[in-house]
Structure formats: C-alpha cells, structure tokens
Design a protein around this motif. Structure first.
Motif, mmCIF file in Angstrom:
data_model
loop_
_atom_site.group_PDB
_atom_site.id
_atom_site.type_symbol
_atom_site.label_atom_id
_atom_site.label_comp_id
_atom_site.label_asym_id
_atom_site.label_seq_id
_atom_site.Cartn_x
_atom_site.Cartn_y
_atom_site.Cartn_z
ATOM 1 N N ILE A 1 10.064 17.727 -5.339
ATOM 2 C CA ILE A 1 9.262 18.236 -4.224
ATOM 3 C C ILE A 1 8.007 17.381 -4.125
ATOM 4 C CG2 ILE A 1 7.994 20.207 -3.297
ATOM 5 C CD1 ILE A 1 9.826 22.006 -5.021
ATOM 6 N N VAL A 2 7.717 16.916 -2.911
ATOM 7 C CA VAL A 2 6.553 16.076 -2.656
ATOM 8 C C VAL A 2 5.566 16.864 -1.807
ATOM 9 C CG1 VAL A 2 5.746 13.955 -1.544
ATOM 10 C CG2 VAL A 2 7.959 13.987 -2.716
ATOM 11 N N LYS A 3 4.300 16.855 -2.234
ATOM 12 C CA LYS A 3 3.219 17.457 -1.437
ATOM 13 C C LYS A 3 2.135 16.405 -1.285
ATOM 14 C CE LYS A 3 3.935 22.066 -3.308
ATOM 15 N NZ LYS A 3 3.402 23.088 -4.200
ATOM 16 N N ARG A 4 1.750 16.192 -0.052
ATOM 17 C CA ARG A 4 0.657 15.256 0.199
ATOM 18 C C ARG A 4 -0.658 15.972 -0.089
ATOM 19 N NH1 ARG A 4 -0.359 11.603 5.559
ATOM 20 N NH2 ARG A 4 -1.944 10.316 4.593
ATOM 21 N N ARG A 5 -1.553 15.334 -0.805
ATOM 22 C CA ARG A 5 -2.802 15.983 -1.220
ATOM 23 C C ARG A 5 -3.781 16.196 -0.071
ATOM 24 N NH1 ARG A 5 -2.770 16.918 -6.559
ATOM 25 N NH2 ARG A 5 -1.649 15.491 -7.914
ATOM 26 N N THR A 6 -3.717 15.388 0.973
ATOM 27 C CA THR A 6 -4.693 15.477 2.062
ATOM 28 C C THR A 6 -4.201 16.251 3.282
ATOM 29 O OG1 THR A 6 -3.944 13.350 2.929
ATOM 30 C CG2 THR A 6 -5.813 13.322 1.380
ATOM 31 N N SER A 7 -3.032 16.868 3.187
ATOM 32 C CA SER A 7 -2.512 17.642 4.321
ATOM 33 C C SER A 7 -1.540 18.698 3.806
ATOM 34 C CB SER A 7 -1.803 16.726 5.323
ATOM 35 O OG SER A 7 -0.575 16.272 4.798
ATOM 36 N N ASN A 8 -0.933 19.421 4.734
ATOM 37 C CA ASN A 8 0.049 20.441 4.378
ATOM 38 C C ASN A 8 1.469 19.885 4.300
ATOM 39 O OD1 ASN A 8 -1.847 22.495 4.204
ATOM 40 N ND2 ASN A 8 -1.727 22.898 6.403
ATOM 41 N N TRP B 1 4.601 7.415 -7.987
ATOM 42 C CA TRP B 1 3.702 7.851 -6.919
ATOM 43 C C TRP B 1 2.258 7.687 -7.351
ATOM 44 C CZ3 TRP B 1 6.450 10.931 -10.138
ATOM 45 C CH2 TRP B 1 5.761 11.888 -10.876
ATOM 46 N N LYS B 2 1.397 7.576 -6.348
ATOM 47 C CA LYS B 2 -0.039 7.529 -6.600
ATOM 48 C C LYS B 2 -0.522 8.969 -6.663
ATOM 49 C CE LYS B 2 -1.149 3.005 -4.902
ATOM 50 N NZ LYS B 2 -1.761 2.203 -3.848
ATOM 51 N N ASP B 3 -0.988 9.350 -7.821
ATOM 52 C CA ASP B 3 -1.414 10.724 -8.052
ATOM 53 C C ASP B 3 -2.581 11.126 -7.154
ATOM 54 O OD1 ASP B 3 -0.550 12.949 -9.551
ATOM 55 O OD2 ASP B 3 -2.371 12.824 -10.780
ATOM 56 N N SER B 4 -3.369 10.171 -6.720
ATOM 57 C CA SER B 4 -4.497 10.467 -5.836
ATOM 58 C C SER B 4 -4.033 10.908 -4.442
ATOM 59 C CB SER B 4 -5.408 9.248 -5.704
ATOM 60 O OG SER B 4 -4.684 8.157 -5.172
ATOM 61 N N ALA B 5 -2.825 10.512 -4.051
ATOM 62 C CA ALA B 5 -2.319 10.818 -2.706
ATOM 63 C C ALA B 5 -1.206 11.855 -2.699
ATOM 64 C CB ALA B 5 -1.813 9.540 -2.045
ATOM 65 N N ILE B 6 -0.431 11.925 -3.787
ATOM 66 C CA ILE B 6 0.808 12.709 -3.818
ATOM 67 C C ILE B 6 0.833 13.620 -5.044
ATOM 68 C CG2 ILE B 6 3.338 12.539 -4.043
ATOM 69 C CD1 ILE B 6 2.350 11.384 -1.424
ATOM 70 N N HIS B 7 1.341 14.828 -4.827
ATOM 71 C CA HIS B 7 1.723 15.672 -5.957
ATOM 72 C C HIS B 7 3.246 15.717 -5.945
ATOM 73 C CE1 HIS B 7 1.773 18.851 -8.921
ATOM 74 N NE2 HIS B 7 2.675 19.449 -8.172
ATOM 75 N N LYS C 1 0.816 -1.215 0.000
ATOM 76 C CA LYS C 1 0.000 0.000 0.000
ATOM 77 C C LYS C 1 0.858 1.278 0.000
ATOM 78 C CE LYS C 1 -4.091 -1.945 2.209
ATOM 79 N NZ LYS C 1 -3.925 -3.327 2.084
ATOM 80 N N CYS C 2 1.803 1.312 -0.926
ATOM 81 C CA CYS C 2 2.721 2.441 -1.055
ATOM 82 C C CYS C 2 2.037 3.614 -1.742
ATOM 83 C CB CYS C 2 3.923 2.051 -1.905
ATOM 84 S SG CYS C 2 4.801 0.637 -1.285
ATOM 85 N N ASP C 3 2.434 4.813 -1.344
ATOM 86 C CA ASP C 3 2.004 6.034 -2.029
ATOM 87 C C ASP C 3 3.122 6.606 -2.889
ATOM 88 O OD1 ASP C 3 -0.597 6.206 -0.783
ATOM 89 O OD2 ASP C 3 0.430 6.830 1.046
ATOM 90 N N LEU C 4 4.362 6.372 -2.459
ATOM 91 C CA LEU C 4 5.533 6.980 -3.083
ATOM 92 C C LEU C 4 6.665 5.959 -3.045
ATOM 93 C CD1 LEU C 4 6.904 9.605 -4.148
ATOM 94 C CD2 LEU C 4 7.277 10.242 -1.767
ATOM 95 N N VAL D 1 -2.413 3.165 -11.955
ATOM 96 C CA VAL D 1 -2.607 3.967 -10.749
ATOM 97 C C VAL D 1 -1.409 4.879 -10.469
ATOM 98 C CG1 VAL D 1 -3.043 3.821 -8.257
ATOM 99 C CG2 VAL D 1 -4.054 2.151 -9.796
ATOM 100 N N TRP D 2 -0.265 4.554 -11.045
ATOM 101 C CA TRP D 2 0.979 5.232 -10.718
ATOM 102 C C TRP D 2 1.339 6.308 -11.743
ATOM 103 C CZ3 TRP D 2 3.118 4.001 -6.126
ATOM 104 C CH2 TRP D 2 2.739 2.794 -5.539
ATOM 105 N N ASN D 3 1.921 7.384 -11.248
ATOM 106 C CA ASN D 3 2.559 8.384 -12.082
ATOM 107 C C ASN D 3 4.063 8.204 -11.880
ATOM 108 O OD1 ASN D 3 2.650 10.552 -13.839
ATOM 109 N ND2 ASN D 3 1.090 11.687 -12.705
ATOM 110 N N PHE D 4 4.896 8.739 -12.749
ATOM 111 C CA PHE D 4 6.321 8.437 -12.625
ATOM 112 C C PHE D 4 7.196 9.482 -13.303
ATOM 113 C CE2 PHE D 4 5.304 7.062 -16.804
ATOM 114 C CZ PHE D 4 6.459 7.228 -17.539
ATOM 115 N N CYS D 5 8.461 9.467 -12.922
ATOM 116 C CA CYS D 5 9.537 10.121 -13.672
ATOM 117 C C CYS D 5 10.754 9.223 -13.514
ATOM 118 C CB CYS D 5 9.790 11.550 -13.198
ATOM 119 S SG CYS D 5 10.223 11.704 -11.491
ATOM 120 N N SER D 6 11.672 9.285 -14.479
ATOM 121 C CA SER D 6 12.813 8.372 -14.411
ATOM 122 C C SER D 6 14.063 9.005 -14.989
ATOM 123 C CB SER D 6 12.491 7.061 -15.143
ATOM 124 O OG SER D 6 12.293 7.298 -16.512
#
Length: 184
Positions: free
Chosen positions: A92-99, A72-78, A28-31, A53-58
């Motif tokens: 830079i990682v931003k969690r979508r459900t918090s600051n 990363w799971k785009d639903s949880a992470i920007h 159940k990874c997000d990142l 479900v995953w977005n990526f860069c490489s």
C-alpha cells in the motif's frame, strides 16, 4: 509523484549499481519497482541501506535469476508491504503530501507457459477482495498482449498472448506505453 518500473537485469556489479542509483536521482523518482535484481536478501539489504535517501523492501532471487525490490523516498512516500512471493510484491502506497493512496504490485513474470498461467490466476485471486481500491501493476510480465509489441526474437505462443490479454481485460488494466525508450 514519479513512479518508475525497471528490469535492471542484475545489481551485482558495482558500476551498474552506481549507474542505476544516479539514473534514479536524475529522473527524480519517488517510488521505484525493480525486477530481476538477482540479489539475495543480505545483498539487497547491504545495497539499498547504503542508498541513504531510499527505503526498501525486497524479494530475493532464486539462484541467479529473478529478485524484486520496491524502493521509495521516505520523505515523499509511506509504503507498507502486504505480501510477496518470488514473482510479485504487493503493498500500500500513501503519498505524504496528499490523500493519494493506492495498492501497488511489482511483478516479474516467469518464462514457462504453465507458470505464467498460474501467476495470472494468483494475481486475479489476490485482487478479488480489492474491488473498490486503486490498483497499479508494474513490472516485467515476460509476456505481450498482442504481436505488435514483439520486436525480434522468437514469436511467442499465441495461447500465452491470449492468456495475458485475458488477464489484462479481466482486471480492467490499462497498458501504459513508455515515455522514453522502447520498452514498457
């Protein structure tokens, strides 16, 4: 948020791809930080685009070695990629459900002594302007900070151990121990 760093030692075999994907879903990874993907840009694009479900860069492998990916799971992470090289990726990682916001490095360390020293110096240079931000380093540094971490194999050069230890101290990094398994 669950973050995993994993040296996959190649993602070219279809069975291994399925295994890695199912393990990430099970955990159940997000990142996820992947090292040693051994994928060129086209192969990485084809593979990770199929993981819906995953977005990526490489960052591509150099021949049959290296290669990095952040997925990363785009639903949880920007996630925003800032810079990359053959040995590191920075974003830079931003969690979508918090600051929650942090800067993230995915590192794959070279095997040569001189190349390791150059990597430590470049990472120090990169982090210098990031003084008051939360930084997370993950990856396979191909180095140990003390001899207690070495199990089997050739004993590494003591200068390399000291250099890596100094790098960790200089950046005030905390070496997290693994939750499961014997590898960090």
């Amino acid at each position: 948020m669950r973050l995993i760093s994993w040296n996959v030692r190649g993602l070219n075999a279809p069975n291994k791809r399925r295994l890695i994907k199912s393990q990430l879903e099970l955990m159940k990874c997000d990142l996820v930080l992947l090292q040693e993907t051994k994928l060129n840009l086209q192969s990485a694009d084809r593979l990770f685009s199929s993981w819906k479900v995953w977005n990526f860069c490489s960052s591509p492998s150099l021949g049959a070695s290296g290669g990095l990916a952040i997925i990363w799971k785009d639903s949880a992470i920007h996630f925003s990629l800032v810079a990359l090289s053959s040995n590191w990726m920075l974003g830079i990682v931003k969690r979508r459900t918090s600051n929650l916001k942090f800067w993230l490095f995915n590192v794959y360390g070279p095997s040569g002594i001189i190349e390791k020293r150059m990597l430590w110096n470049s990472l120090i240079t990169l982090t210098t302007p990031l003084q008051n931000v939360f930084l997370i380093f993950g990856g396979d540094f191909n180095a140990i900070a003390n001899l207690n971490e070495k199990v089997g194999g050739i004993i590494p050069n003591k200068r390399v151990i000291l250099d890596f230890s100094n790098f960790i101290q200089y950046l005030s990094l905390v070496d997290c121990m693994p939750l499961n398994g014997s590898f960090t």
